[in-house]
Design an enzyme around this catalytic site. Structure first.
Site, PDB file in Angstrom:
ATOM      1  N   VAL A 127      89.288 -11.708 -39.376  1.00  0.00           N
ATOM      2  CA  VAL A 127      89.232 -10.489 -38.573  1.00  0.00           C
ATOM      3  C   VAL A 127      88.002 -10.527 -37.680  1.00  0.00           C
ATOM      4  O   VAL A 127      86.912 -10.868 -38.141  1.00  0.00           O
ATOM      5  CB  VAL A 127      89.116  -9.248 -39.487  1.00  0.00           C
ATOM      6  CG1 VAL A 127      89.181  -7.974 -38.656  1.00  0.00           C
ATOM      7  CG2 VAL A 127      90.192  -9.257 -40.558  1.00  0.00           C
ATOM      8  N   CYS A 128      88.183 -10.206 -36.400  1.00  0.00           N
ATOM      9  CA  CYS A 128      87.023 -10.121 -35.529  1.00  0.00           C
ATOM     10  C   CYS A 128      86.549  -8.675 -35.445  1.00  0.00           C
ATOM     11  O   CYS A 128      87.080  -7.877 -34.679  1.00  0.00           O
ATOM     12  CB  CYS A 128      87.346 -10.651 -34.137  1.00  0.00           C
ATOM     13  SG  CYS A 128      85.839 -10.865 -33.181  1.00  0.00           S
ATOM     14  N   LEU A 129      85.604  -8.341 -36.300  1.00  0.00           N
ATOM     15  CA  LEU A 129      85.028  -7.001 -36.283  1.00  0.00           C
ATOM     16  C   LEU A 129      83.522  -7.219 -36.392  1.00  0.00           C
ATOM     17  O   LEU A 129      83.057  -7.810 -37.367  1.00  0.00           O
ATOM     18  CB  LEU A 129      85.571  -6.186 -37.470  1.00  0.00           C
ATOM     19  CG  LEU A 129      85.072  -4.742 -37.591  1.00  0.00           C
ATOM     20  CD1 LEU A 129      85.515  -3.920 -36.394  1.00  0.00           C
ATOM     21  CD2 LEU A 129      85.594  -4.101 -38.879  1.00  0.00           C
TER      22      LEU A 129
END
Ligand SMILES: [Zn+2]
Lengths: 434, 177
Positions: free
Chosen positions: B104-106
């Site tokens: 996840v790109c957070l």
């Protein structure tokens, strides 16, 4: 130093203290200065304590540890213990000067202890090759002082919490000053922690430089640095290709695999600079160590140990920062204890309750009692969950405990950790039954 | 030795020893029991005695991903909150900020994590990804391309993927509930 006439290396530590061995150190110990502490016992008393009674623990026998051990031994500490879980790697030899090429592969603690004892007559260094977590409270209780030269945040948090927990209000001896040193390239810090009295390591956790992490989408799509390629290999490719297999950053084959993947990636994006060493450095989060920064920080830690052990001068209160990255700056300040520190902050209460009380009754008491008044408390004892207000599943799982007698869940003299949003962090209850 | 004992304040001297619960453990207890989640998010603990391994299900009630149930695994290590929780999507989903492996790109899960953040902030951040997928931080490049170029087509692809269908040759997990 004055030249020794005869070095007698047999018998007690006293007999190895040839005439004028500590001539220079004794200038500080033989007479009080205008600002020395009133409790300072100049002369024989303090020297006797330092050289025959004081027991000091050094945690870490790496870059800082080697310096610390040498400094302590040369300033007159005679009973030194050292813990380190690592073995000597060839890359250590450029700065960890107690080790020689023939020592590669041997435990750091053992080799360091042997070296110091050979080099500085009359000093006993007791090594332990293993983890600090292997040792219990009784072990830590035997020391007067603890010095840390570690590169791991986790190990520091552990020893800090252990020493804070060790403090027993009925026993002044249980309060062990902790001196913590750390370096990162040209930067470093030294600090004195008096557990439960001054700010602790956990109090300042949010001041730490966190390890550099790159946005995952940069790693995936727009790599520009060799580090991006290495992180691509370790963060994205390893789990994708190797599945559940755990990456062992001490295994040269694993590093080789990552290096190969990272190199291929670097080639594809025309990035230069991926090397085996950089790969190892990035995945193990190795911070470049500079021997001279270690020397400065280790020396300041040891000066503080000496001052604390002897009361011969005021000690650091409580945080010394060295910034050598842009000129040379240093800054000394008093880091404040935090009320919401999970280790040394928060309150601690003794409660005495009837044996017949249920968990629910205790919670009512916590909610109602004038001087406590906690809204929606959640309770645990060690690893045991007593009652959790949320999330729903955990509330349901712990709800049956509400009707149980407290004594079935927490023994007499046992501890309960209470958390609630109305508390700065947590409250600890010690329960006794009547 | 210096006399530290006298520096202890009286009320502190009265304080008793604290329980041997690690700071990470207490912090996770605090984070979890004070979670303030909307009804669109639910936590599931495979072993209720283990607070360090659990999953979060997000069922967005608005936006392009409405109607799906998205499951994320959370793994917290003993160096929390110095280190962020490790979060992955357990399903293969079509989303510009989630790759096919579940990464996840957070930002707050990596480069912008701070110990003052908590599990609630991470969960709210994850839900936001479903309300406002972000084409600027792509992990699924094709999905991001589509979102940027042709919103209608992207929306169609999302619906297709959520049914367990194929988008550009990749089969996605059925997440519709
Ligand atoms: Zn603290």
């Amino acid at each position: 130093m004055a030249t020794p006439d005869v070095a007698r290396v047999n018998g007690s530590s006293h007999r190895t203290d040839w005439h004028d061995r500590y001539y220079h150190v004794d200038q500080v110990l033989d007479r009080p200065g205008p600002r020395t502490d009133p409790s300072f016992m100049a002369g024989a008393g303090v020297k006797e304590f330092l050289r025959t009674q004081c027991k000091i623990l050094v945690i870490g026998a790496g870059g800082l540890g080697c310096e610390i051990l040498a400094n302590l031994a040369l300033s007159g500490f005679k009973d030194i213990h050292v813990i380190d879980m690592d073995t000597i790697d060839i890359s250590n030899l450029n700065r960890q000067f107690l080790f020689r090429p023939k020592d590669v592969g041997k435990p750091k603690a053992l080799v360091a202890a042997e070296y110091i004892m050979k080099r500085v007559p009359g000093v006993t260094v007791t090594p332990y090759f293993g983890k600090i977590q292997d040792k219990d409270d009784d072990y830590y209780m035997q020391f007067n002082l603890v010095i840390c030269g570690l590169d791991s945040v986790e190990a520091r948090r552990w020893i800090n919490a252990t020493l804070v927990n060790l403090v027993d209000p009925e026993n002044p001896e249980s309060l062990k000053p902790l001196i913590d040193g750390g370096t990162e390239g040209f930067k470093g810090q030294a600090r004195v922690i008096l557990p439960t009295v001054t700010s602790c390591y956990e109090c300042s956790l949010d001041m730490l430089n966190k390890p550099t992490a790159f946005p995952i989408c940069t790693i995936a799509n727009t790599p520009r640095l060799p580090e991006h390629c290495i992180e691509w290999a370790s963060v994205l490719e390893w789990p994708r290709v190797q599945g559940e297999k755990k990456m062992d950053t001490d295994d040269p084959e694993h590093i080789q695999w990552l290096y190969n993947i990272a190199s291929a990636r670097a080639k594809e994006f025309k990035i230069e600079g991926v090397t085996w060493q950089l790969t190892q450095g990035v995945v193990k989060n190795i911070i470049p160590a500079i021997a001279s920064t270690n020397a400065i920080i280790a020396a300041s830690c040891c000066n503080e140990a000496f001052k604390i052990a002897t009361s011969s001068a005021a000690y650091l209160n409580n945080y010394f920062m060295l910034i050598g990255t842009d000129g040379v700056y240093s800054y000394t300040f008093e880091h404040e204890k935090r009320d919401d520190c999970p280790v040394c902050g928060g309150e601690s209460l003794e409660v005495s309750v009837p044996r017949s009380w249920t968990v629910e009754r205790l919670i009512e008491m916590l909610v109602e009692k004038q001087d406590i008044q906690i809204k929606k408390p959640s309770l645990s004892s060690g690893a045991k969950h007593i009652y959790f207000q949320a999330p729903k599943q955990l509330e349901e799982a712990t709800r049956p405990n509400l009707e149980k007698p407290l004594v079935d869940l927490v023994p007499d003299g046992g501890d309960i950790t209470v958390t609630a949003s109305s508390l700065p962090f947590s409250l600890s209850l010690r329960v006794t039954y009547v | 030795m210096i006399k530290i004992w006298s520096m202890k304040k009286n009320e502190e001297a009265a304080a008793k020893k604290k329980p041997k619960t690690s700071a990470a453990q207490i912090r996770v207890q605090k984070d979890l029991t004070e979670l303030d989640l909307p009804p669109t998010m639910t936590t599931v603990f495979p072993d209720p005695a283990d607070l360090l391994n659990f999953s979060l299900t997000i069922t967005p009630d608005e936006g392009m991903y409405q109607g799906g149930a998205f499951v994320f695994s959370f793994v917290i290590n003993s160096n929390y909150p110095h280190e962020p929780p490790k979060v992955k999507c357990t399903q293969t989903i079509y989303h510009p900020n989630v790759d096919l492996e579940g990464n996840v790109c957070l930002n707050i899960l990596r480069e912008d994590w701070k110990p003052v953040l908590n599990l609630n902030s991470v969960m709210v951040g994850l839900q936001y990804l479903f309300l406002e997928p972000n084409a600027d931080d792509p992990l699924n490049k094709e999905a991001a391309e589509e979102l940027r170029k042709n919103r209608e087509q992207f929306l169609y692809n999302v619906k297709q993927s959520m049914r367990g269908g194929y988008v550009k040759g990749v089969q996605y997990a059925k997440v519709n509930v």
